[in-house]
Scaffold this motif. Structure first.
Motif, PDB file in Angstrom:
ATOM      1  N   THR B  90      -7.166 -10.641   5.868  1.00  0.00           N
ATOM      2  CA  THR B  90      -6.248 -10.401   6.987  1.00  0.00           C
ATOM      3  C   THR B  90      -6.018  -8.907   7.189  1.00  0.00           C
ATOM      4  OG1 THR B  90      -4.426 -10.853   5.493  1.00  0.00           O
ATOM      5  CG2 THR B  90      -5.098 -12.636   6.920  1.00  0.00           C
ATOM      6  N   SER B  91      -4.808  -8.564   7.587  1.00  0.00           N
ATOM      7  CA  SER B  91      -4.550  -7.201   8.068  1.00  0.00           C
ATOM      8  C   SER B  91      -5.136  -6.087   7.200  1.00  0.00           C
ATOM      9  CB  SER B  91      -3.047  -6.990   8.233  1.00  0.00           C
ATOM     10  OG  SER B  91      -2.571  -7.844   9.237  1.00  0.00           O
ATOM     11  N   PHE B  92      -4.944  -6.170   5.889  1.00  0.00           N
ATOM     12  CA  PHE B  92      -5.449  -5.085   5.034  1.00  0.00           C
ATOM     13  C   PHE B  92      -6.955  -4.887   5.236  1.00  0.00           C
ATOM     14  CE2 PHE B  92      -7.766  -4.402   0.979  1.00  0.00           C
ATOM     15  CZ  PHE B  92      -7.568  -3.031   0.886  1.00  0.00           C
ATOM     16  N   THR B  93      -7.706  -5.990   5.149  1.00  0.00           N
ATOM     17  CA  THR B  93      -9.155  -5.892   5.283  1.00  0.00           C
ATOM     18  C   THR B  93      -9.555  -5.476   6.691  1.00  0.00           C
ATOM     19  OG1 THR B  93      -9.105  -7.824   3.854  1.00  0.00           O
ATOM     20  CG2 THR B  93     -11.241  -7.088   4.601  1.00  0.00           C
ATOM     21  N   TRP B  94      -8.892  -6.081   7.683  1.00  0.00           N
ATOM     22  CA  TRP B  94      -9.258  -5.789   9.075  1.00  0.00           C
ATOM     23  C   TRP B  94      -9.031  -4.327   9.423  1.00  0.00           C
ATOM     24  CZ3 TRP B  94      -6.086 -10.538  11.100  1.00  0.00           C
ATOM     25  CH2 TRP B  94      -6.808 -11.708  10.858  1.00  0.00           C
ATOM     26  N   VAL B  95      -7.849  -3.824   9.055  1.00  0.00           N
ATOM     27  CA  VAL B  95      -7.538  -2.434   9.411  1.00  0.00           C
ATOM     28  C   VAL B  95      -8.459  -1.493   8.629  1.00  0.00           C
ATOM     29  CG1 VAL B  95      -5.759  -0.647   9.399  1.00  0.00           C
ATOM     30  CG2 VAL B  95      -5.168  -2.982  10.060  1.00  0.00           C
ATOM     31  N   THR B  96      -8.761  -1.840   7.368  1.00  0.00           N
ATOM     32  CA  THR B  96      -9.681  -1.013   6.590  1.00  0.00           C
ATOM     33  C   THR B  96     -11.041  -0.929   7.281  1.00  0.00           C
ATOM     34  OG1 THR B  96      -8.591  -1.616   4.528  1.00  0.00           O
ATOM     35  CG2 THR B  96     -10.815  -0.744   4.342  1.00  0.00           C
ATOM     36  N   ARG B  97     -11.534  -2.061   7.774  1.00  0.00           N
ATOM     37  CA  ARG B  97     -12.833  -2.070   8.446  1.00  0.00           C
ATOM     38  C   ARG B  97     -12.815  -1.286   9.757  1.00  0.00           C
ATOM     39  NH1 ARG B  97     -16.448  -6.322   7.339  1.00  0.00           N
ATOM     40  NH2 ARG B  97     -15.769  -7.655   5.639  1.00  0.00           N
ATOM     41  N   ALA B  98     -11.761  -1.544  10.565  1.00  0.00           N
ATOM     42  CA  ALA B  98     -11.761  -1.011  11.926  1.00  0.00           C
ATOM     43  C   ALA B  98     -11.239   0.420  11.997  1.00  0.00           C
ATOM     44  CB  ALA B  98     -10.949  -1.912  12.847  1.00  0.00           C
ATOM     45  N   MET B  99     -10.253   0.745  11.182  1.00  0.00           N
ATOM     46  CA  MET B  99      -9.601   2.045  11.326  1.00  0.00           C
ATOM     47  C   MET B  99      -9.759   2.921  10.086  1.00  0.00           C
ATOM     48  SD  MET B  99      -6.166   0.697  13.269  1.00  0.00           S
ATOM     49  CE  MET B  99      -5.511   2.300  13.704  1.00  0.00           C
ATOM     50  N   GLY B 100     -10.462   2.415   9.101  1.00  0.00           N
ATOM     51  CA  GLY B 100     -10.741   3.240   7.930  1.00  0.00           C
ATOM     52  C   GLY B 100      -9.805   2.986   6.768  1.00  0.00           C
ATOM     53  N   PRO B 101     -10.217   3.454   5.588  1.00  0.00           N
ATOM     54  CA  PRO B 101      -9.490   3.152   4.352  1.00  0.00           C
ATOM     55  C   PRO B 101      -8.067   3.726   4.292  1.00  0.00           C
ATOM     56  CG  PRO B 101     -11.296   4.681   3.941  1.00  0.00           C
ATOM     57  CD  PRO B 101     -11.470   4.180   5.335  1.00  0.00           C
ATOM     58  N   GLN B 102      -7.837   4.883   4.929  1.00  0.00           N
ATOM     59  CA  GLN B 102      -6.477   5.448   4.846  1.00  0.00           C
ATOM     60  C   GLN B 102      -5.469   4.513   5.519  1.00  0.00           C
ATOM     61  OE1 GLN B 102      -6.198   8.266   3.146  1.00  0.00           O
ATOM     62  NE2 GLN B 102      -8.309   9.010   3.189  1.00  0.00           N
ATOM     63  N   GLY B 471       4.948   5.137   0.642  1.00  0.00           N
ATOM     64  CA  GLY B 471       3.556   4.693   0.649  1.00  0.00           C
ATOM     65  C   GLY B 471       2.606   5.812   1.028  1.00  0.00           C
ATOM     66  N   ALA B 472       3.008   6.613   2.018  1.00  0.00           N
ATOM     67  CA  ALA B 472       2.150   7.719   2.456  1.00  0.00           C
ATOM     68  C   ALA B 472       1.959   8.733   1.333  1.00  0.00           C
ATOM     69  CB  ALA B 472       2.746   8.379   3.698  1.00  0.00           C
ATOM     70  N   VAL B 473       3.020   8.961   0.546  1.00  0.00           N
ATOM     71  CA  VAL B 473       2.909   9.887  -0.585  1.00  0.00           C
ATOM     72  C   VAL B 473       1.955   9.318  -1.645  1.00  0.00           C
ATOM     73  CG1 VAL B 473       4.168  10.983  -2.474  1.00  0.00           C
ATOM     74  CG2 VAL B 473       5.203  10.858  -0.186  1.00  0.00           C
ATOM     75  N   LEU B 474       2.144   8.020  -1.943  1.00  0.00           N
ATOM     76  CA  LEU B 474       1.271   7.380  -2.930  1.00  0.00           C
ATOM     77  C   LEU B 474      -0.182   7.400  -2.458  1.00  0.00           C
ATOM     78  CD1 LEU B 474       3.409   4.328  -4.070  1.00  0.00           C
ATOM     79  CD2 LEU B 474       2.903   6.408  -5.351  1.00  0.00           C
ATOM     80  N   LEU B 475      -0.359   7.301  -1.135  1.00  0.00           N
ATOM     81  CA  LEU B 475      -1.703   7.304  -0.565  1.00  0.00           C
ATOM     82  C   LEU B 475      -2.450   8.586  -0.922  1.00  0.00           C
ATOM     83  CD1 LEU B 475      -3.890   6.165   1.363  1.00  0.00           C
ATOM     84  CD2 LEU B 475      -2.620   7.183   3.256  1.00  0.00           C
ATOM     85  N   VAL B 476      -1.718   9.708  -0.939  1.00  0.00           N
ATOM     86  CA  VAL B 476      -2.340  10.986  -1.287  1.00  0.00           C
ATOM     87  C   VAL B 476      -2.897  10.920  -2.717  1.00  0.00           C
ATOM     88  CG1 VAL B 476      -1.931  13.446  -1.653  1.00  0.00           C
ATOM     89  CG2 VAL B 476      -0.837  12.264   0.282  1.00  0.00           C
ATOM     90  N   PHE B 477      -2.087  10.374  -3.631  1.00  0.00           N
ATOM     91  CA  PHE B 477      -2.556  10.242  -5.011  1.00  0.00           C
ATOM     92  C   PHE B 477      -3.723   9.272  -5.108  1.00  0.00           C
ATOM     93  CE2 PHE B 477       1.831  11.717  -5.625  1.00  0.00           C
ATOM     94  CZ  PHE B 477       1.578  12.798  -6.468  1.00  0.00           C
ATOM     95  N   ALA B 478      -3.610   8.172  -4.377  1.00  0.00           N
ATOM     96  CA  ALA B 478      -4.658   7.150  -4.427  1.00  0.00           C
ATOM     97  C   ALA B 478      -6.003   7.744  -4.016  1.00  0.00           C
ATOM     98  CB  ALA B 478      -4.293   5.968  -3.520  1.00  0.00           C
ATOM     99  N   ASN B 479      -5.974   8.686  -3.074  1.00  0.00           N
ATOM    100  CA  ASN B 479      -7.205   9.329  -2.628  1.00  0.00           C
ATOM    101  C   ASN B 479      -7.942  10.018  -3.775  1.00  0.00           C
ATOM    102  OD1 ASN B 479      -8.147   9.651   0.362  1.00  0.00           O
ATOM    103  ND2 ASN B 479      -5.934   9.355   0.438  1.00  0.00           N
ATOM    104  N   PHE B 480      -7.167  10.585  -4.704  1.00  0.00           N
ATOM    105  CA  PHE B 480      -7.797  11.254  -5.843  1.00  0.00           C
ATOM    106  C   PHE B 480      -8.294  10.244  -6.873  1.00  0.00           C
ATOM    107  CE2 PHE B 480      -5.066  14.686  -4.228  1.00  0.00           C
ATOM    108  CZ  PHE B 480      -6.049  15.655  -4.063  1.00  0.00           C
ATOM    109  N   ILE B 481      -7.527   9.147  -7.035  1.00  0.00           N
ATOM    110  CA  ILE B 481      -7.858   8.204  -8.106  1.00  0.00           C
ATOM    111  C   ILE B 481      -8.986   7.249  -7.694  1.00  0.00           C
ATOM    112  CG2 ILE B 481      -6.898   6.484  -9.691  1.00  0.00           C
ATOM    113  CD1 ILE B 481      -4.142   7.698  -9.084  1.00  0.00           C
ATOM    114  N   TYR B 482      -9.028   6.886  -6.403  1.00  0.00           N
ATOM    115  CA  TYR B 482     -10.013   5.897  -5.956  1.00  0.00           C
ATOM    116  C   TYR B 482     -10.916   6.463  -4.858  1.00  0.00           C
ATOM    117  CZ  TYR B 482      -6.616   3.080  -8.427  1.00  0.00           C
ATOM    118  OH  TYR B 482      -5.764   2.597  -9.376  1.00  0.00           O
ATOM    119  N   PRO B 483     -11.638   7.546  -5.174  1.00  0.00           N
ATOM    120  CA  PRO B 483     -12.427   8.211  -4.124  1.00  0.00           C
ATOM    121  C   PRO B 483     -13.472   7.292  -3.476  1.00  0.00           C
ATOM    122  CG  PRO B 483     -13.034   9.009  -6.310  1.00  0.00           C
ATOM    123  CD  PRO B 483     -11.810   8.187  -6.468  1.00  0.00           C
TER     124      PRO B 483
END
Lengths: 140, 513
Positions: B90-102, B471-483
């Motif tokens: 659902t939404s998580f997968t769809w948005v990841t596909r269409a609008m990118g991982p961020q 969530g947006a702050v955590l997203l910055v960290f996630a970018n480093f951990i899950y490149p």
């Protein structure tokens, strides 16, 4: 060659059923069909397909162990994984292959507990169209 | 990693079950959609607060209708994204596909946060209505007593999801029938009493202006604040979209069920809101906003039928709790399998076959959050549900945009594509964005919130938007951990997909990392 359908989920119930089913198959000269069935959450929502995939991977690992055990015993075997509730998966597979019987394990839950927790053996005896052998998981 | 979904066994093969199975699948999807929305609980939690908004006047039924519009538009996005690939989540997968991982990651975060925040309101209602059922009013008004029941409630519900106990479709149909029947009986009796003189002196006759979104004393601000609460009452029908196995035409059945369930819901909400308001008047609803249905049950239905109304709210809340924990656990399971959060969340219980770590984590976080907010907030329902409205608007809105973006190259192939897969979902997204921004501004003053404010912002804004910022702050960290996850490429619908056959996934497999 007649077939014996075995419900297997990797638990001690499943192992009890597998052991009994394989022994019987050896004596009768039958083939065993190891069935892993699971349908995720009717109560909906969220990423259902992902859960199905994750369970499927788990199922592949588990049934590979079961297949290895059947090989060890020198019994002809096949594995089937169905996206269906276990009891229904067993009934469908048994019908499709005109199986001699279905073997499943149980913890010996009370009927109420079985109904609430969704015991496969409990459900199976209600819907099965052919003989069902229920094996107690806690020994002989 | 190779996906296992290509080898799903014979039991799920479409086309083998015939029309009857299809009809049952459709009805089941419809029931699950409506039951997940939990109309009785949603009304119990929000009706009083919608009426209580400054400048709402008698227009609460109109809010029920207006809130329905963005949800219906987003239903089109669910319909088309589900059609593109019934197996893609659902939404998580769809948005990841269409609008990118961020954006996808933020969507996943919003879903999880919304589900945690709503647990506090569910547990609070469960606690309060349990005591009201036994007419133990002092306990119903004690924070400690309500907290204890709320904690037990969350623990039991988490355990049920962990063990994988599920109500059969038949049981759910019965529960939902009782729910709809009780609400209908409530509405009919209330209206009969209003027009036969059996209602209290404050009762009102229904006017056409009740259903008009124009002419609110508080203008568009009051309307938008109402719609933000209204978005919450329709939340959850996406559950029906995701139950694919039981429908033979899995590419289209569930989406249709989502649309039908939304229409059924709007009817229930408008009728119940209008009849409650006609019976009790706006002031009584406002002063009993925390237990509005329990308070109306007695005068309208009389004893013992009023208990049926309370029981309905409780069963409805339990259905809603289950359809909150389970999907959240699956969302974090999915995020873990995509390699975007710690892999422990991807664990499956070997015997119960449920997402074990995800489910327990969801239960634990909800428990802590609920106890915190019940004891800190001056008004759990008011602030939490307004806050939730932001999170729901955020991820439903993104889902709408994701649909238009995913199908962008298909839109000019036909007028139908253009309108249904493009304009409609985009409009839904745009409407929710507007509501999000406008309501944020309206709720910013500290004195606009029931609980005052934190960091100089109203409590609803802090709960709603503050948690998204975390969530947006955590997203910055996630970018480093899950490149690896964040290097995923965008996807679009395969050419001519919408002109192709009605079934068949557009994408062959889901491809978690």
């Amino acid at each position: 060659m007649a077939e014996i359908v075995i419900g297997y989920d990797g638990s001690d119930c499943g192992r009890a059923a597998l052991a009994e089913g394989v022994t019987l198959a050896k004596e009768l000269g039958d083939k065993v069909r190891i069935v892993f069935g699971f349908a995720p959450g009717g109560a909906g929502g969220g990423e259902v397909p992902t859960q199905r995939e994750a369970v499927h991977e788990l199922g592949e690992r588990i049934t590979a162990e079961a297949a290895a055990k059947a090989s060890e015993a020198g019994v002809d075997h096949e594995v089937e994984m169905l996206n269906e509730h276990a009891a229904h998966a067993l009934v469908d597979v048994a019908r499709e292959h005109d199986a001699r019987m279905i073997v499943v394990g149980t913890h010996g839950e009370s009927p109420l507990r079985g109904a609430i927790l969704g015991s496969t053996a409990h459900r199976l005896v209600q819907i099965a169209e052919r003989p069902v052998l229920i094996v107690h998981a806690d020994g002989d | 990693m190779e996906s296992a979904s290509a080898t799903v066994g014979a039991g799920s093969e479409p086309g083998g079950k015939g029309l009857k199975a299809d009809a049952i699948g459709y009805l089941t999807n419809l029931v699950i959609s409506v039951a997940s929305v939990a109309p009785a609980y949603s009304l119990a939690a929000t009706l009083g607060f919608i009426v209580a908004i400054d400048g709402m006047g008698v227009h609460a039924p109109a809010v029920m209708v207006v809130s329905f519009i963005p949800m219906l538009l987003i239903a089109a996005a669910y319909y088309y994204m589900n059609r593109a690939d019934p197996d893609c989540g659902t939404s998580f997968t769809w948005v990841t596909r269409a609008m990118g991982p961020q954006m996808g990651w933020l969507t996943g975060w919003a879903i999880v946060v919304a589900d945690v925040v709503v647990m506090a309101t569910l547990a609070y209602i469960a606690g309060k209505y349990t005591f009201l059922l036994f007419e133990w009013d002092s306990a119903a008004h004690s924070l400690l007593a309500v907290s204890i029941v709320a904690a037990i409630w969350i623990a039991v519900m988490t355990w049920i999801c962990y063990v994988g106990i599920e109500l059969s479709a038949a049981t759910q149909r019965i529960l939902l029938s009782v729910e709809v029947f009780t609400l209908a009986a409530f509405a009919i009796v209330a209206l009969v009493k209003v027009y036969s003189g059996g209602a209290p002196a404050e009762s009102l006759h229904i006017g056409l202006d009740w259903f008009s979104p124009f002419g609110l004393p508080g203008g568009s601000s009051a309307l938008i604040d109402g719609v933000l609460l209204g978005v919450f009452i329709y939340w959850g029908w996406d559950s029906g979209v995701c139950v694919n196995e039981e429908s033979t035409d899995s590419a289209r059945g569930p989406g249709k069920a989502a649309v039908m369930s939304t229409i059924l819901l709007v009817l229930i909400y408008v009728v119940v809101a209008a009849s409650a308001q006609a019976f009790a008047g706006t002031e009584a609803l406002t002063s009993h906003k925390n237990d509005v249905l329990a308070n109306l049950g007695g005068p309208v239905l009389g004893s013992p039928l009023d208990k049926l109304l309370i029981i309905t709210v409780l069963t409805s809340a339990s259905a809603s709790t289950q359809t909150t924990i389970l999907p959240t656990a699956r969302t974090t399971l999915s995020m873990a399998r995509f390699g975007s959060i710690p892999s422990a969340f991807g664990k499956i219980h070997p015997r119960h076959l449920t997402p074990s770590v995800s489910t327990l984590a969801m239960g634990a976080v909800s428990l802590v959050w609920s106890l915190f907010i019940i004891n800190v907030s001056q008004n759990v329902l008011g602030d939490s549900i307004t806050g939730l409205g932001f999170q729901i608007a955020f991820y439903y809105g993104l889902t709408g945009f994701a649909c238009a973006i995913y199908y962008r190259r298909e839109l000019f192939r036909s007028a139908r594509n253009f309108v249904m897969a493009g304009v409609v979902p985009f409009l839904g997204g745009a409407m929710l964005t507007y509501i999000f921004v406008k309501a944020f501004i309206d709720n910013a003053p500290v004195d606009s919130a029931y609980s005052g404010g934190v960091f100089g912002l109203g409590a609803a804004d802090v709960i709603g938007v503050g948690l998204l910022v975390v969530g947006a702050v955590l997203l910055v960290f996630a970018n480093f951990i899950y490149p690896r996850f964040f290097r995923r490429k965008l996807e679009t619908a395969p050419p001519h997909f919408l002109e192709g056959g009605p079934t068949g996934p557009a994408v062959e497999t889901v491809t978690p990392e």
